[in-house]
Scaffold this motif. Structure first.
Motif, PDB file in Angstrom:
ATOM      1  N   PRO A  92       0.811  -1.224   0.000  1.00  0.00           N
ATOM      2  CA  PRO A  92       0.000   0.000   0.000  1.00  0.00           C
ATOM      3  C   PRO A  92       0.844   1.274   0.000  1.00  0.00           C
ATOM      4  CG  PRO A  92      -0.880  -1.573   1.567  1.00  0.00           C
ATOM      5  CD  PRO A  92       0.431  -2.131   1.101  1.00  0.00           C
ATOM      6  N   LEU A  93       2.006   1.227   0.672  1.00  0.00           N
ATOM      7  CA  LEU A  93       2.892   2.391   0.675  1.00  0.00           C
ATOM      8  C   LEU A  93       3.378   2.705  -0.737  1.00  0.00           C
ATOM      9  CD1 LEU A  93       4.754   4.514   2.051  1.00  0.00           C
ATOM     10  CD2 LEU A  93       6.434   2.689   2.314  1.00  0.00           C
ATOM     11  N   MET A  94       3.868   1.681  -1.436  1.00  0.00           N
ATOM     12  CA  MET A  94       4.368   1.906  -2.798  1.00  0.00           C
ATOM     13  C   MET A  94       3.234   2.271  -3.751  1.00  0.00           C
ATOM     14  SD  MET A  94       7.459  -0.898  -3.167  1.00  0.00           S
ATOM     15  CE  MET A  94       6.580  -2.277  -2.405  1.00  0.00           C
ATOM     16  N   ASP A  95       2.055   1.723  -3.508  1.00  0.00           N
ATOM     17  CA  ASP A  95       0.893   2.092  -4.312  1.00  0.00           C
ATOM     18  C   ASP A  95       0.531   3.555  -4.067  1.00  0.00           C
ATOM     19  OD1 ASP A  95      -1.131   1.139  -6.196  1.00  0.00           O
ATOM     20  OD2 ASP A  95      -2.562   1.559  -4.586  1.00  0.00           O
ATOM     21  N   GLY A  96       0.663   3.998  -2.806  1.00  0.00           N
ATOM     22  CA  GLY A  96       0.403   5.401  -2.476  1.00  0.00           C
ATOM     23  C   GLY A  96       1.387   6.328  -3.168  1.00  0.00           C
ATOM     24  N   ILE A  97       2.649   5.909  -3.249  1.00  0.00           N
ATOM     25  CA  ILE A  97       3.652   6.709  -3.960  1.00  0.00           C
ATOM     26  C   ILE A  97       3.307   6.795  -5.442  1.00  0.00           C
ATOM     27  CG2 ILE A  97       6.077   6.832  -4.648  1.00  0.00           C
ATOM     28  CD1 ILE A  97       6.770   5.474  -1.972  1.00  0.00           C
ATOM     29  N   ALA A  98       2.967   5.640  -6.025  1.00  0.00           N
ATOM     30  CA  ALA A  98       2.620   5.618  -7.453  1.00  0.00           C
ATOM     31  C   ALA A  98       1.419   6.508  -7.738  1.00  0.00           C
ATOM     32  CB  ALA A  98       2.337   4.182  -7.890  1.00  0.00           C
ATOM     33  N   GLU A  99       0.436   6.474  -6.836  1.00  0.00           N
ATOM     34  CA  GLU A  99      -0.774   7.273  -7.044  1.00  0.00           C
ATOM     35  C   GLU A  99      -0.471   8.762  -7.000  1.00  0.00           C
ATOM     36  OE1 GLU A  99      -5.293   7.804  -5.207  1.00  0.00           O
ATOM     37  OE2 GLU A  99      -3.831   6.512  -4.199  1.00  0.00           O
ATOM     38  N   VAL A 100       0.321   9.198  -6.001  1.00  0.00           N
ATOM     39  CA  VAL A 100       0.596  10.629  -5.885  1.00  0.00           C
ATOM     40  C   VAL A 100       1.468  11.104  -7.040  1.00  0.00           C
ATOM     41  CG1 VAL A 100       2.708  10.571  -4.455  1.00  0.00           C
ATOM     42  CG2 VAL A 100       1.080  12.439  -4.199  1.00  0.00           C
ATOM     43  N   VAL A 101       2.378  10.263  -7.519  1.00  0.00           N
ATOM     44  CA  VAL A 101       3.205  10.631  -8.675  1.00  0.00           C
ATOM     45  C   VAL A 101       2.325  10.856  -9.905  1.00  0.00           C
ATOM     46  CG1 VAL A 101       4.916   9.761 -10.314  1.00  0.00           C
ATOM     47  CG2 VAL A 101       5.321   9.534  -7.868  1.00  0.00           C
ATOM     48  N   SER A 102       1.317  10.013 -10.070  1.00  0.00           N
ATOM     49  CA  SER A 102       0.439  10.132 -11.239  1.00  0.00           C
ATOM     50  C   SER A 102      -0.435  11.380 -11.171  1.00  0.00           C
ATOM     51  CB  SER A 102      -0.454   8.888 -11.345  1.00  0.00           C
ATOM     52  OG  SER A 102      -1.395   8.838 -10.278  1.00  0.00           O
ATOM     53  N   LYS A 103      -0.605  11.956  -9.971  1.00  0.00           N
ATOM     54  CA  LYS A 103      -1.470  13.128  -9.810  1.00  0.00           C
ATOM     55  C   LYS A 103      -0.701  14.443  -9.718  1.00  0.00           C
ATOM     56  CE  LYS A 103      -5.207  10.640  -7.453  1.00  0.00           C
ATOM     57  NZ  LYS A 103      -5.974  10.507  -6.188  1.00  0.00           N
ATOM     58  N   MET A 104       0.606  14.371  -9.476  1.00  0.00           N
ATOM     59  CA  MET A 104       1.383  15.593  -9.293  1.00  0.00           C
ATOM     60  C   MET A 104       1.621  16.308 -10.620  1.00  0.00           C
ATOM     61  SD  MET A 104       4.197  14.480  -6.440  1.00  0.00           S
ATOM     62  CE  MET A 104       5.201  15.944  -6.712  1.00  0.00           C
ATOM     63  N   ASP A 105       1.719  17.648 -10.543  1.00  0.00           N
ATOM     64  CA  ASP A 105       2.030  18.426 -11.746  1.00  0.00           C
ATOM     65  C   ASP A 105       3.525  18.714 -11.827  1.00  0.00           C
ATOM     66  OD1 ASP A 105       2.213  20.170  -9.642  1.00  0.00           O
ATOM     67  OD2 ASP A 105       0.926  21.715 -10.501  1.00  0.00           O
ATOM     68  N   MET A 106       4.316  17.827 -11.244  1.00  0.00           N
ATOM     69  CA  MET A 106       5.769  17.858 -11.389  1.00  0.00           C
ATOM     70  C   MET A 106       6.172  16.618 -12.171  1.00  0.00           C
ATOM     71  SD  MET A 106       7.208  19.056  -7.683  1.00  0.00           S
ATOM     72  CE  MET A 106       7.956  20.672  -7.608  1.00  0.00           C
ATOM     73  N   SER A 107       7.324  16.697 -12.812  1.00  0.00           N
ATOM     74  CA  SER A 107       7.746  15.602 -13.683  1.00  0.00           C
ATOM     75  C   SER A 107       8.782  14.724 -12.983  1.00  0.00           C
ATOM     76  CB  SER A 107       8.326  16.168 -14.980  1.00  0.00           C
ATOM     77  OG  SER A 107       8.825  15.132 -15.800  1.00  0.00           O
ATOM     78  N   LEU A 108       8.451  13.451 -12.822  1.00  0.00           N
ATOM     79  CA  LEU A 108       9.395  12.489 -12.277  1.00  0.00           C
ATOM     80  C   LEU A 108      10.579  12.378 -13.232  1.00  0.00           C
ATOM     81  CD1 LEU A 108      10.175  10.264 -10.235  1.00  0.00           C
ATOM     82  CD2 LEU A 108       8.842   8.658 -11.610  1.00  0.00           C
ATOM     83  N   GLY A 109      11.775  12.470 -12.696  1.00  0.00           N
ATOM     84  CA  GLY A 109      12.978  12.408 -13.514  1.00  0.00           C
ATOM     85  C   GLY A 109      13.529  13.785 -13.829  1.00  0.00           C
ATOM     86  N   THR A 110      12.628  14.756 -13.983  1.00  0.00           N
ATOM     87  CA  THR A 110      13.065  16.132 -14.223  1.00  0.00           C
ATOM     88  C   THR A 110      13.108  16.926 -12.926  1.00  0.00           C
ATOM     89  OG1 THR A 110      12.130  16.107 -16.448  1.00  0.00           O
ATOM     90  CG2 THR A 110      12.567  18.264 -15.469  1.00  0.00           C
ATOM     91  N   ASP A 111      12.012  16.881 -12.175  1.00  0.00           N
ATOM     92  CA  ASP A 111      11.926  17.650 -10.931  1.00  0.00           C
ATOM     93  C   ASP A 111      12.391  16.865  -9.709  1.00  0.00           C
ATOM     94  OD1 ASP A 111      10.743  19.969 -12.168  1.00  0.00           O
ATOM     95  OD2 ASP A 111       8.907  18.784 -12.364  1.00  0.00           O
ATOM     96  N   TYR A 112      12.271  15.571  -9.756  1.00  0.00           N
ATOM     97  CA  TYR A 112      12.622  14.755  -8.599  1.00  0.00           C
ATOM     98  C   TYR A 112      12.803  13.304  -9.023  1.00  0.00           C
ATOM     99  CZ  TYR A 112       7.756  13.162  -8.759  1.00  0.00           C
ATOM    100  OH  TYR A 112       6.575  12.620  -9.154  1.00  0.00           O
ATOM    101  N   LYS A 113      13.345  12.518  -8.111  1.00  0.00           N
ATOM    102  CA  LYS A 113      13.486  11.075  -8.309  1.00  0.00           C
ATOM    103  C   LYS A 113      12.846  10.348  -7.131  1.00  0.00           C
ATOM    104  CE  LYS A 113      17.763  10.698 -11.034  1.00  0.00           C
ATOM    105  NZ  LYS A 113      19.172  10.186 -11.010  1.00  0.00           N
ATOM    106  N   ILE A 114      12.738   9.029  -7.277  1.00  0.00           N
ATOM    107  CA  ILE A 114      12.246   8.186  -6.179  1.00  0.00           C
ATOM    108  C   ILE A 114      13.236   7.033  -6.001  1.00  0.00           C
ATOM    109  CG2 ILE A 114      10.339   6.817  -5.263  1.00  0.00           C
ATOM    110  CD1 ILE A 114       8.519   8.233  -7.289  1.00  0.00           C
ATOM    111  N   ILE A 115      13.588   6.769  -4.752  1.00  0.00           N
ATOM    112  CA  ILE A 115      14.434   5.617  -4.434  1.00  0.00           C
ATOM    113  C   ILE A 115      13.736   4.798  -3.358  1.00  0.00           C
ATOM    114  CG2 ILE A 115      16.603   4.849  -3.400  1.00  0.00           C
ATOM    115  CD1 ILE A 115      17.978   7.232  -4.647  1.00  0.00           C
ATOM    116  N   THR A 116      13.523   3.525  -3.628  1.00  0.00           N
ATOM    117  CA  THR A 116      12.954   2.587  -2.656  1.00  0.00           C
ATOM    118  C   THR A 116      14.033   1.575  -2.301  1.00  0.00           C
ATOM    119  OG1 THR A 116      10.675   2.857  -3.435  1.00  0.00           O
ATOM    120  CG2 THR A 116      11.205   0.811  -2.278  1.00  0.00           C
ATOM    121  N   ILE A 117      14.329   1.460  -1.009  1.00  0.00           N
ATOM    122  CA  ILE A 117      15.394   0.574  -0.540  1.00  0.00           C
ATOM    123  C   ILE A 117      14.795  -0.550   0.306  1.00  0.00           C
ATOM    124  CG2 ILE A 117      17.526   0.410   0.800  1.00  0.00           C
ATOM    125  CD1 ILE A 117      18.002   3.360   0.248  1.00  0.00           C
TER     126      ILE A 117
END
Length: 267
Positions: A92-117
């Protein structure tokens, strides 16, 4: 004399308003936590705001390539800790991250990155690759590479979780652990923790903006950052009413002073 008295009162009022406004310029969280560490816990988060994570730690990415955090973190980065066989919180945590990324008006890779360890040494790059596929479906294919899944040795896992204040403990084949994401600056400085399994796009956007300190950004973002403050009690952003009221008060005081001065000169 009466006019001079009014002018003095207005001047003192303006100075008082300025002092009141800027007395809150240091975030409440910094005032409360400067030089202070939260008590240690067995499972949970001991926030290390302002600390820099050890960037020379190395891990394996989902393609079995050995990488360091320094080579990955070159812009604001959202970090999370999971283990891939988790029966409860991690998916659910990773699903929550995926959901918020899909709704944000920022660009993944350009404005920020995500690292899951993964904090489970039994997890492998192959398992990381399988797990990643499940959660990047909402992200465009060209940006999926910027959500990076890492596995590593116990030494490096312990070092990064300790630096982040992330506390977990084994329970049989599973782990007891908190549900949180943190945001770090391009220099690896921890700038924000956000708790829970779902996240508001606005909260995450503001956290990314905070991590961009020293980097040019649109004026609109500066306005948002000034008018909104992070509330450590509720773990969300709130409108800074006192600051906005202070600005409006100062504006009208200055306006009145200008009007009085102009009238005085005309007379």
């Amino acid at each position: 004399n009466k006019k001079n008295g009014k002018m003095k009162i207005l001047k003192f009022a303006a100075i008082g308003a300025l002092l009141y406004l800027f007395s809150g310029s240091l975030p409440a969280q910094e005032i409360k936590t400067a030089g202070y560490r939260q008590p240690e816990v067995e499972v949970g988060v001991v926030e290390h705001l302002g600390d820099t994570i050890p960037l020379d730690l190395w891990f394996y990415n989902e393609n079995s390539e050995q990488v360091t955090l320094r080579s990955l973190i070159d812009r604001p980065t959202i970090m999370s800790f999971v283990y891939f066989d988790c029966p409860n919180l991690c998916s659910p945590l990773m699903d929550g991250i995926a959901e918020v990324v899909s709704k944000m008006d920022m660009s993944l890779g350009t404005d920020y990155k995500i690292i899951t360890i993964s904090f489970n040494t039994s997890d492998t790059p192959e398992k990381a690759r399988e797990k990643k596929v499940n959660f990047v479906q909402r992200i465009s294919k060209e940006n999926q590479k910027d959500w990076i899944y890492l596995t590593g040795t116990q030494e490096n896992i312990s070092a990064i979780t300790a630096a982040a204040g992330y506390k977990y403990t084994p329970q049989g084949l599973d782990f007891a652990h908190p549900s949180v994401i943190m945001v770090v600056s391009p220099a690896g400085k921890i700038t924000r923790y956000l708790y829970g399994l779902t996240y508001l796009p606005f909260d995450v956007k503001m956290a990314v903006i905070e991590a961009q300190k020293g980097i040019a950004r649109p004026t609109a973002n500066r306005i948002l950052e000034y008018c909104f403050a992070y509330n450590p009690a509720s773990k969300t952003y709130t409108l800074q009413v006192t600051r906005i009221v202070g600005i409006i008060t100062i504006f009208f005081l200055v306006l009145v002073m200008i009007i009085l001065l102009v009238r005085r000169r005309k007379k």
